[in-house]
Design a protein around this motif. Structure first.
Motif, mmCIF file in Angstrom:
data_model
loop_
_atom_site.group_PDB
_atom_site.id
_atom_site.type_symbol
_atom_site.label_atom_id
_atom_site.label_comp_id
_atom_site.label_asym_id
_atom_site.label_seq_id
_atom_site.Cartn_x
_atom_site.Cartn_y
_atom_site.Cartn_z
ATOM 1 N N ILE A 39 1.176 -0.914 0.362
ATOM 2 C CA ILE A 39 -0.192 -0.042 0.088
ATOM 3 C C ILE A 39 0.758 1.634 0.045
ATOM 4 N N LEU A 40 0.931 2.486 -1.288
ATOM 5 C CA LEU A 40 1.457 3.368 -1.509
ATOM 6 C C LEU A 40 0.473 4.588 -0.460
ATOM 7 N N VAL A 41 1.997 5.032 0.760
ATOM 8 C CA VAL A 41 0.623 6.507 1.719
ATOM 9 C C VAL A 41 1.584 7.097 0.620
ATOM 10 N N VAL A 42 0.597 8.337 0.854
ATOM 11 C CA VAL A 42 1.290 9.639 0.570
ATOM 12 C C VAL A 42 0.378 10.438 1.258
ATOM 13 N N GLU A 51 -8.557 4.699 -10.167
ATOM 14 C CA GLU A 51 -9.381 3.890 -10.759
ATOM 15 C C GLU A 51 -11.129 3.246 -9.597
ATOM 16 N N ALA A 52 -10.519 3.547 -8.154
ATOM 17 C CA ALA A 52 -11.987 3.764 -7.375
ATOM 18 C C ALA A 52 -11.404 4.396 -5.957
ATOM 19 N N VAL A 53 -12.895 4.815 -5.700
ATOM 20 C CA VAL A 53 -11.824 5.880 -4.156
ATOM 21 C C VAL A 53 -13.300 4.742 -2.922
ATOM 22 N N PHE A 54 -12.558 3.636 -1.935
ATOM 23 C CA PHE A 54 -13.316 3.537 -1.561
ATOM 24 C C PHE A 54 -13.357 4.886 0.244
ATOM 25 N N GLY A 55 -13.371 5.489 0.382
ATOM 26 C CA GLY A 55 -13.355 6.275 1.454
ATOM 27 C C GLY A 55 -12.147 6.498 2.475
ATOM 28 N N LEU A 56 -12.834 7.631 3.195
ATOM 29 C CA LEU A 56 -11.922 7.729 4.747
ATOM 30 C C LEU A 56 -11.802 6.282 5.439
ATOM 31 N N VAL A 57 -10.165 6.185 5.349
ATOM 32 C CA VAL A 57 -9.786 5.344 6.697
ATOM 33 C C VAL A 57 -8.777 6.126 7.351
ATOM 34 N N VAL A 79 -2.960 4.815 -0.117
ATOM 35 C CA VAL A 79 -3.574 6.103 0.837
ATOM 36 C C VAL A 79 -3.445 7.587 0.530
ATOM 37 N N LEU A 80 -4.496 8.265 0.215
ATOM 38 C CA LEU A 80 -3.910 9.534 -0.442
ATOM 39 C C LEU A 80 -4.029 10.383 0.804
ATOM 40 N N ALA A 81 -3.156 11.931 0.483
ATOM 41 C CA ALA A 81 -3.897 12.885 1.715
ATOM 42 C C ALA A 81 -3.513 12.700 2.988
ATOM 43 N N VAL A 82 -2.480 11.671 3.555
ATOM 44 C CA VAL A 82 -2.121 11.361 4.859
ATOM 45 C C VAL A 82 -1.765 12.588 5.670
ATOM 46 N N ARG A 83 -2.754 12.595 7.149
ATOM 47 C CA ARG A 83 -2.366 13.348 8.432
ATOM 48 C C ARG A 83 -2.723 12.686 8.938
ATOM 49 N N MET A 84 -1.655 12.913 10.287
ATOM 50 C CA MET A 84 -1.944 13.053 11.615
ATOM 51 C C MET A 84 -1.701 14.437 12.762
ATOM 52 N N GLY A 139 -6.664 8.866 6.125
ATOM 53 C CA GLY A 139 -6.365 9.467 5.124
ATOM 54 C C GLY A 139 -7.711 8.760 3.797
ATOM 55 N N THR A 140 -7.683 8.651 2.362
ATOM 56 C CA THR A 140 -8.363 8.024 1.336
ATOM 57 C C THR A 140 -8.279 6.793 0.640
ATOM 58 N N ALA A 141 -9.202 6.026 1.127
ATOM 59 C CA ALA A 141 -8.612 5.023 0.340
ATOM 60 C C ALA A 141 -8.545 4.889 -0.967
ATOM 61 N N VAL A 142 -7.731 4.473 -1.680
ATOM 62 C CA VAL A 142 -8.249 4.268 -3.221
ATOM 63 C C VAL A 142 -7.271 3.266 -3.765
ATOM 64 N N ARG A 143 -8.205 2.942 -5.143
ATOM 65 C CA ARG A 143 -7.308 1.938 -6.316
ATOM 66 C C ARG A 143 -6.643 2.747 -7.085
#
Length: 111
Positions: free
Chosen positions: A8-11, A22-28, A84-89, A105-109
């Motif tokens: 899983i790529l985390v940025v 390709e697909a957005v799964f939403g908030l994780v 996972v895009l737009a990761v914050r802490m 962040g936002t989980a995506v494919r």
């Protein structure tokens, strides 16, 4: 499609250059609450008298960040996300001596 946690790529950005969502799964998210230990609190108090890094608290928060991050990744893997895009802490005080660390962040494919 099964995705390994290690794949899983985390940025922190909203996109990945050269890759299409390709697909957005939403908030994780993942979170943990940690409290200071009485013994380390005494050592930290003594260390604050002379200045410098309070290693006891730094180690406590580092462990909390890792656990929150791992929990977020676990949730993304359950969705089948490969990024996972737009990761914050964030860190917040729950009570004196206890803090919550949250990673989200936002989980995506990605294609």
């Amino acid at each position: 499609m099964t995705v390994s946690k290690n794949d899983i790529l985390v940025v922190t950005t909203d996109s990945v250059p050269g890759r299409e969502v390709e697909a957005v799964f939403g908030l994780v998210r993942g979170s943990t609450v940690r409290a200071k230990h009485f013994g380390s609190d005494i050592v930290a108090s003594l260390r604050s008298l002379v200045g410098g890094e309070v290693k006891e608290y730094a180690a406590l928060l580092a462990g909390a960040r890792e656990q929150a991050y791992d929990r977020m990744i676990d949730q993304a893997a359950l969705f089948g996300a490969n990024a996972v895009l737009a990761v914050r802490m964030e860190t917040s005080t729950i009570q004196q001596g206890a803090s919550e660390v949250m990673c989200y962040g936002t989980a995506v494919r990605l294609k």
